[in-house]
Design a protein around this motif. Structure first.
Motif, short mmCIF file in Angstrom:
data_model
loop_
_atom_site.label_atom_id
_atom_site.label_comp_id
_atom_site.label_asym_id
_atom_site.label_seq_id
_atom_site.Cartn_x
_atom_site.Cartn_y
_atom_site.Cartn_z
N SER A 129 0.79 -1.22 0.05
CA SER A 129 -0.02 -0.12 -0.07
C SER A 129 0.95 1.16 -0.17
O SER A 129 0.68 2.07 -0.60
CB SER A 129 -0.86 0.03 1.22
N GLY A 130 1.97 1.34 0.69
CA GLY A 130 2.74 2.46 0.84
C GLY A 130 3.59 2.66 -0.73
O GLY A 130 3.69 3.67 -0.88
N LEU A 131 3.77 1.53 -1.17
CA LEU A 131 4.53 1.85 -2.57
C LEU A 131 3.51 2.27 -3.56
O LEU A 131 3.92 3.17 -4.41
CB LEU A 131 5.08 0.53 -3.07
N VAL A 132 2.49 1.76 -3.49
CA VAL A 132 1.23 2.17 -4.48
C VAL A 132 0.92 3.63 -4.33
O VAL A 132 0.74 4.40 -5.08
CB VAL A 132 -0.05 1.22 -4.43
N GLY A 133 0.84 3.96 -2.94
CA GLY A 133 0.59 5.30 -2.61
C GLY A 133 1.59 6.28 -3.16
O GLY A 133 1.25 7.45 -3.96
N LEU A 134 2.71 5.93 -3.12
CA LEU A 134 4.09 6.75 -3.40
C LEU A 134 4.04 6.92 -5.09
O LEU A 134 4.29 7.95 -5.79
CB LEU A 134 5.43 6.30 -3.04
N VAL A 135 3.88 5.72 -5.86
CA VAL A 135 3.58 5.53 -7.16
C VAL A 135 2.57 6.53 -7.90
O VAL A 135 2.80 7.35 -8.71
CB VAL A 135 3.53 4.33 -7.71
N VAL A 136 1.29 6.38 -7.01
CA VAL A 136 0.10 7.35 -7.61
C VAL A 136 0.64 8.73 -7.39
O VAL A 136 0.12 9.65 -8.34
CB VAL A 136 -1.08 6.76 -6.93
N ALA A 137 1.29 8.95 -6.20
CA ALA A 137 1.44 10.54 -5.98
C ALA A 137 2.61 10.89 -6.74
O ALA A 137 2.62 12.03 -7.42
CB ALA A 137 1.93 10.64 -4.43
N ALA A 138 3.55 10.03 -7.26
CA ALA A 138 4.69 10.54 -8.11
C ALA A 138 4.08 10.86 -9.46
O ALA A 138 4.50 11.52 -10.09
CB ALA A 138 5.83 9.64 -8.13
N VAL A 139 3.34 9.90 -9.88
CA VAL A 139 2.67 10.05 -11.14
C VAL A 139 1.77 11.37 -11.24
O VAL A 139 1.90 11.96 -12.34
CB VAL A 139 1.76 8.89 -11.70
N ALA A 140 0.92 11.57 -10.38
CA ALA A 140 0.11 12.82 -10.31
C ALA A 140 1.05 14.01 -10.21
O ALA A 140 0.89 14.99 -11.14
CB ALA A 140 -0.69 12.79 -9.14
N LEU A 141 2.07 13.91 -9.44
CA LEU A 141 2.88 15.38 -9.54
C LEU A 141 3.59 15.35 -10.87
O LEU A 141 4.00 16.45 -11.23
CB LEU A 141 3.87 15.10 -8.33
N PHE A 142 4.27 14.20 -11.41
CA PHE A 142 4.75 14.53 -12.52
C PHE A 142 3.86 15.18 -13.68
O PHE A 142 4.21 15.85 -14.79
CB PHE A 142 5.07 13.01 -13.32
N THR A 143 2.37 14.96 -13.77
CA THR A 143 1.66 15.38 -14.63
C THR A 143 1.50 16.76 -14.48
O THR A 143 1.28 17.50 -15.41
CB THR A 143 0.21 14.73 -14.58
N MET A 144 1.75 17.37 -13.20
CA MET A 144 1.74 18.76 -12.79
C MET A 144 3.20 19.49 -13.17
O MET A 144 3.10 20.31 -13.74
CB MET A 144 1.39 18.86 -11.42
N SER A 145 4.26 18.63 -12.80
CA SER A 145 5.40 19.28 -12.95
C SER A 145 6.45 18.06 -12.63
O SER A 145 6.37 17.23 -11.79
CB SER A 145 5.63 20.34 -11.64
N ALA A 146 7.62 18.05 -13.63
CA ALA A 146 8.21 17.04 -13.56
C ALA A 146 9.46 17.08 -12.33
O ALA A 146 9.62 16.08 -11.69
CB ALA A 146 9.32 17.23 -14.58
N PRO A 147 9.79 18.31 -12.01
CA PRO A 147 10.52 18.36 -10.48
C PRO A 147 9.68 17.86 -9.35
O PRO A 147 10.51 17.38 -8.46
CB PRO A 147 10.89 20.08 -10.48
N LEU A 148 8.45 18.29 -9.21
CA LEU A 148 7.76 17.79 -8.07
C LEU A 148 7.64 16.18 -8.11
O LEU A 148 7.87 15.39 -7.13
CB LEU A 148 6.22 18.17 -8.13
#
Length: 509
Positions: A129-148
């Motif tokens: 669950s922790g890894l899935v949450g981090l992956v979803v958060a990273a993908v969502a932030l990448f769609t907003m900004s690559a640095p985030l």
């Protein structure tokens, strides 16, 4: 461990649902950000309603996933713990023996160590669950900004590396902690079991001093393990705090520069706050895995202990006469023999098949060549130190003449009886087996002379025609035997007492 693999279906279901829960948690700030940009900033009421429906659906998904995922994980953890406990108890109670350690230590392995191994079934879905949450958060932030997005991935990698490094000393100290706690539990169990004897010889102060020493060692080990766990958790908390501040700083600069919208900034900060839990959960998982490894080694060391004795595949005849032979000791079928031995306990252990002895035969059949449970049913041994389960004498022994033969006993729980009364209950329980061969070791040391005389007479009557071996130095019991074996000498108690000075010195000391 194979017991964890037995729960793989529940672990997989729990991992999938836990991943859905954390994925839904990560989507909440994303949906809030989209709602701000698409509805709040534009004043579009229908769009606001649509996004609120989406947000409600996300909450329904994560709520459902959390409830059923956690339920499956807890069930898998409890069942794994139960299976490990069954394995430990089965090995401790195995007729082959070979498991050392004090009773309290064994109980600690079956409880504390089993619990830590069982927590692996809870740690796996938590890690997923922790890894899935981090992956979803990273993908969502990448769609907003690559640095985030890159910031999330780098932070996650740093936290995982830190937890792996810091978990190593936790594993070592966790093993020491469990070992010291088991030792303290063992000493405590021994002291409680022998409390009456300790009071009788006024050794309470020495006993308390001994327990205080092992308890202090256990406390020191527990504090060391807790301190290491605290360093691990504190390091992760500090790193996640720095990560949260970094995301807020970078996101704020990007929003001021116009590279991301206000909704994106809200989502980015929300995702950064959300990511604290997955990162912290990975720290918890690393700690639990480290501790479970230490407990798994203790469980495996116990369950893989070499047996003290092994039985064979032969069989004893149904019509046993009861003729016993053991390295110089010969007992005819149906004979009542008293044995005065320098190492009485050792002799009893050999008769009980607690230690291997190929010379032990029953009616000419080597007992080591038949299954242990069959051999021990034919030759029942009642040792000097006997454990009794809770219950009254009648519920312990049943409606058997043996209960009357040992003298009147109060109708109370055996835990409330005196030492002599408990010894008589143990003797009655042994007599009630009606075994072809019965071996008793000092069965009346805590019994008064009058009651002992009655027991001696009743023993001869109850066991008439069946082989009975009594290892004792009690003159009363020896006088009731058909003959007495004293080293290389054999004869009646009266003859040995009259003619053998060494015998008199031992028996009438």
């Amino acid at each position: 461990m194979r017991f964890l693999r037995q729960q793989r279906r529940r672990v997989v279901v729990a991992s999938v649902l836990a991943g859905c829960h954390q994925g839904g948690e990560a989507l909440v700030p994303v949906v809030v950000g989209l709602t701000i940009d698409a509805a709040v900033a534009t004043g579009d009421l229908p769009a606001l309603v649509r996004w609120l429906v989406v947000l409600a659906a996300v909450f329904a998904l994560l709520s459902f996933s959390f409830r059923w995922g956690h339920r499956a994980a807890e069930r898998a953890s409890a069942l794994t713990e139960h299976r490990v406990r069954e394995l430990v108890v089965a090995r401790v109670l195995a007729p082959e023996g070979g498991v050392g350690g004090q009773p309290g230590e064994l109980v600690h392995v079956a409880t504390g160590d089993a619990r830590r191994v069982g927590l692996l079934a809870l740690a796996v879905p938590t890690a997923v669950s922790g890894l899935v949450g981090l992956v979803v958060a990273a993908v969502a932030l990448f769609t907003m900004s690559a640095p985030l997005g890159a910031l999330v991935l780098v932070s996650a990698a740093l936290v995982v590396a830190a937890t792996r490094y810091l978990a190593r000393p936790l594993e070592r100290r966790g093993e020491v902690e469990q070992e010291r706690a088991a030792r303290a539990a063992g000493v405590a169990a021994d002291l409680v079991a022998g409390l009456r004897a300790l009071k009788g010889i006024h050794a309470e102060t020495a006993a308390a001093r001994r327990y205080r020493a092992v308890s202090r060692e256990s406390l020191t080990a527990a504090v060391a393990a807790a301190r290491t766990r605290g360093v691990l958790d504190g390091a992760v908390t500090a790193m996640t705090g720095v990560f949260l501040a970094a995301v807020a700083l970078v996101g704020g600069r990007l929003a001021l520069a116009g590279e991301i919208s206000v909704g994106d900034l809200v989502a980015a900060v929300g995702l950064a706050q959300f990511a604290v839990w997955p990162l912290t959960s990975l720290s918890w998982v690393a700690g639990e895995i480290a501790l479970s490894r230490a407990s798994k080694r203790r469980v495996l060391a116990l369950t893989s202990a070499a047996p003290a004795v092994t039985g064979g595949t032969g069989a004893l005849p149904a019509d046993l006469r009861g003729e016993v032979s053991l390295a110089g000791l010969r007992v005819a079928a149906g004979e009542h023999v008293g044995v005065v031995a320098q190492d009485g306990a050792g002799l009893v252990d050999r008769l009980a098949l607690e230690v291997p002895d190929p010379t032990l035969t029953l009616d000419g059949h080597p007992l080591h060549a038949v299954p242990l449970d069959q051999a021990r049913a034919a030759v029942v041994v009642s040792p000097h130190q006997v454990d009794l389960f809770a219950g009254t004498p009648r519920t312990t022994v049943g409606d058997h003449p043996a209960l009357t033969a040992v003298g009147a006993l109060p109708d109370r729980d055996v835990a409330e009886l005196s030492g002599g009364q408990r010894q008589r209950v143990a003797l009655a329980r042994a007599l009630a087996t009606d075994a072809p061969v019965l071996v008793l070791h000092d069965p009346t040391t805590a019994v008064d002379p009058f009651t002992e005389a009655g027991i001696a007479a009743a023993l001869a009557a109850l066991r008439r025609g069946r082989t009975t071996i009594v290892v004792t130095t009690s003159p009363t019991l020896l006088a009731a035997m058909d003959r007495v074996v004293f080293g290389e000498v054999t004869g009646s108690h009266a003859d040995l007492a009259r003619d053998n000075a060494d015998y008199r010195a031992v028996v009438f000391a």
